[in-house]
Design an enzyme around this catalytic site. Structure first.
Site, PDB file in Angstrom:
ATOM      1  N   LYS A  32      41.383  -9.903  -5.845  1.00 31.45           N
ATOM      2  CA  LYS A  32      39.994  -9.424  -5.916  1.00 31.45           C
ATOM      3  C   LYS A  32      39.008 -10.592  -5.916  1.00 31.45           C
ATOM      4  O   LYS A  32      37.970 -10.554  -5.253  1.00 31.45           O
ATOM      5  CB  LYS A  32      39.786  -8.604  -7.195  1.00 31.45           C
ATOM      6  CG  LYS A  32      40.390  -7.215  -7.189  1.00 31.45           C
ATOM      7  CD  LYS A  32      40.193  -6.555  -8.553  1.00 31.45           C
ATOM      8  CE  LYS A  32      40.826  -5.176  -8.627  1.00 31.45           C
ATOM      9  NZ  LYS A  32      40.674  -4.579  -9.990  1.00 31.45           N
TER      10      LYS A  32
ATOM     11  N   HIS B 171      34.610 -13.811 -20.725  1.00 30.06           N
ATOM     12  CA  HIS B 171      35.559 -14.435 -19.787  1.00 30.06           C
ATOM     13  C   HIS B 171      35.146 -15.885 -19.552  1.00 30.06           C
ATOM     14  O   HIS B 171      33.958 -16.198 -19.439  1.00 30.06           O
ATOM     15  CB  HIS B 171      35.536 -13.712 -18.442  1.00 30.06           C
ATOM     16  CG  HIS B 171      36.210 -12.364 -18.429  1.00 30.06           C
ATOM     17  ND1 HIS B 171      36.905 -11.842 -19.493  1.00 30.06           N
ATOM     18  CD2 HIS B 171      36.268 -11.443 -17.436  1.00 30.06           C
ATOM     19  CE1 HIS B 171      37.379 -10.651 -19.165  1.00 30.06           C
ATOM     20  NE2 HIS B 171      37.014 -10.374 -17.927  1.00 30.06           N
TER      21      HIS B 171
ATOM     22  N   CYS C 235      34.541  -8.189 -12.924  1.00 30.46           N
ATOM     23  CA  CYS C 235      33.821  -9.029 -13.897  1.00 30.46           C
ATOM     24  C   CYS C 235      34.052 -10.514 -13.639  1.00 30.46           C
ATOM     25  O   CYS C 235      33.129 -11.330 -13.677  1.00 30.46           O
ATOM     26  CB  CYS C 235      34.227  -8.656 -15.312  1.00 30.46           C
ATOM     27  SG  CYS C 235      35.970  -8.335 -15.531  1.00 30.46           S
TER      28      CYS C 235
HETATM   29  C1  2RA Z   1      39.976  -7.318 -16.558  1.00 31.15           C
HETATM   30  N1  2RA Z   1      38.666  -7.794 -14.571  1.00 31.15           N
HETATM   31  O1  2RA Z   1      39.427  -8.287 -17.075  1.00 31.15           O
HETATM   32  C2  2RA Z   1      39.562  -6.828 -15.184  1.00 31.15           C
HETATM   33  C3  2RA Z   1      38.949  -5.458 -15.259  1.00 31.15           C
HETATM   34  N2  2RA Z   1      37.786  -5.419 -16.052  1.00 31.15           N
HETATM   35  O2  2RA Z   1      40.889  -6.676 -17.096  1.00 31.15           O
END
Ligand code: 2RA
Length: 340
Positions: free
Chosen positions: A215, A243, A130
């Site tokens: 990642k 996010h 994400c």
């Molecule tokens: C998180 N990107 O935000 C990782 C998995 N979705 O925890």
């Protein structure tokens, strides 16, 4: 004529969003099957104005189905994705299992839709992490115009990225702080997440980076350009959904912040909200349920010759997972399967 579509992991946060977005975008679905683990069989989930009952993924036959959106985690994906792919059903997988496989395309449609043609090697397409997805959407127009050399990113990631238990922990821990005797000890996270931030997402690597930070670098290289250097610090924050990322960019060619703003305004998938005044920027609460990758705080980084700073916010369950997966299905349908 449309597609026979499967959503595996339909009772999870991402699976439910996949169903919502398939309906919202009126993806051409002739028939849909929703799958869950044995413990969740029969759970009812919504698909537009329909209510569907989940079936057992263990016994499901993928033969004759066109596309399967997977949101079941790497473990179960390892067992069921090859089975679906071998049955002729193209798998679009949200786990990290296949992202780094050279025979599996890793796709953000606004960035590298043309990679879709690589799907046939394993009949599997990977959805990015994400935090990577929203970042490469913002980086792509700048890279095309000024060629990015290096990215330094700090993330502020919501608890929904961890899953439902983390959402519950934040909610109950926050409430518990106001009610004597109802304090909630950390369980999902190693430290309190309510009114706190945790600089640790996924496991620690020998380098001292976390796997989440690794990642972001590895996936940006595969999706956008292997020459781009990325260093990330990924932080968990007490936000339910959305996010946020503070992104510092160094480019080969000079790009003025105002030209960068104009370029970002025109770029696919991006909404620029950027006024140099109180409230003139996007915050995670405002991105929930939206498709856009929002960009704010665009400005020169005067400490280097060719530098820019920007703020990037997006719904991690949507562009960060379910929306991107459905957009990959749209590209697959329009450019390859061509049934809808
Ligand atoms: C998180 N990107 O935000 C990782 C998995 N979705 O925890």
């Amino acid at each position: 004529m449309g597609y026979r579509v499967v959503v595996a992991g339909a009772t999870g946060n991402v699976g439910r969003e996949m169903l919502n977005i398939l309906a919202e975008r009126e993806f051409p679905v002739d028939e849909i099957a929703v799958l869950a683990s044995r413990r969740s069989i029969g759970t009812e989930v919504s698909f537009g104005d329909k209510t569907l009952k989940t079936k057992d993924i263990e016994t499901f036959d993928f033969t004759g189905w066109d596309i399967a959106l997977f949101a079941i985690g790497s473990g179960p994906t390892k067992e069921y994705a090859p089975r679906a792919a071998a049955a002729g059903c193209v798998v679009i997988d949200n786990s990290s299992l296949y992202r780094y496989d050279p025979d599996v395309p890793l796709i953000v449609p606004e960035v590298n839709a043309e990679a879709i043609h690589g799907y046939s090697k394993k009949n599997i397409i990977a959805n990015p992490n994400c935090s990577t997805a929203q970042m490469v959407v913002a980086l792509k127009p700048i890279h095309d115009r000024a060629k990015i050399k290096r990215v330094v990113v700090s993330t502020y990631q919501s608890v929904s990225g961890t899953g439902k238990a983390a959402i519950d922990e934040l909610w109950n821990q926050t409430k518990g702080l106001y009610v004597p005797g109802q304090e909630v000890a950390p369980e999902v996270y190693p430290k309190q997440i309510a009114f706190n931030v945790i600089p640790h997402i996924d496991v620690f690597l020998d380098s001292g980076d976390t796997k989440e930070e690794w990642k972001m670098a590895a996936e940006t290289k595969k999706i956008l350009d292997p020459a781009i250097k990325v260093t990330a610090t990924c932080v968990r924050v007490p936000v339910f959904v959305g996010h946020s990322e503070s992104i510092n960019i160094e480019t080969e060619d000079f790009l003025d912040w105002e030209e960068a703003t104009d370029i970002l305004r025109e770029a696919p998938g991006i909404l620029v909200v950027d006024k140099r005044e109180p409230g003139g920027y996007v915050t995670p609460i405002e991105c929930v349920g939206e498709y856009a990758t929002y960009v704010s705080r665009i400005r020169q980084d005067a400490t280097i010759e060719n530098g820019l700073n920007l703020w990037c916010v997006s719904d991690n369950l949507r562009k960060g997972a379910a929306l991107n997966a459905v957009q990959i299905a749209e590209v697959l349908g329009n450019r390859v399967l061509k049934k809808g």
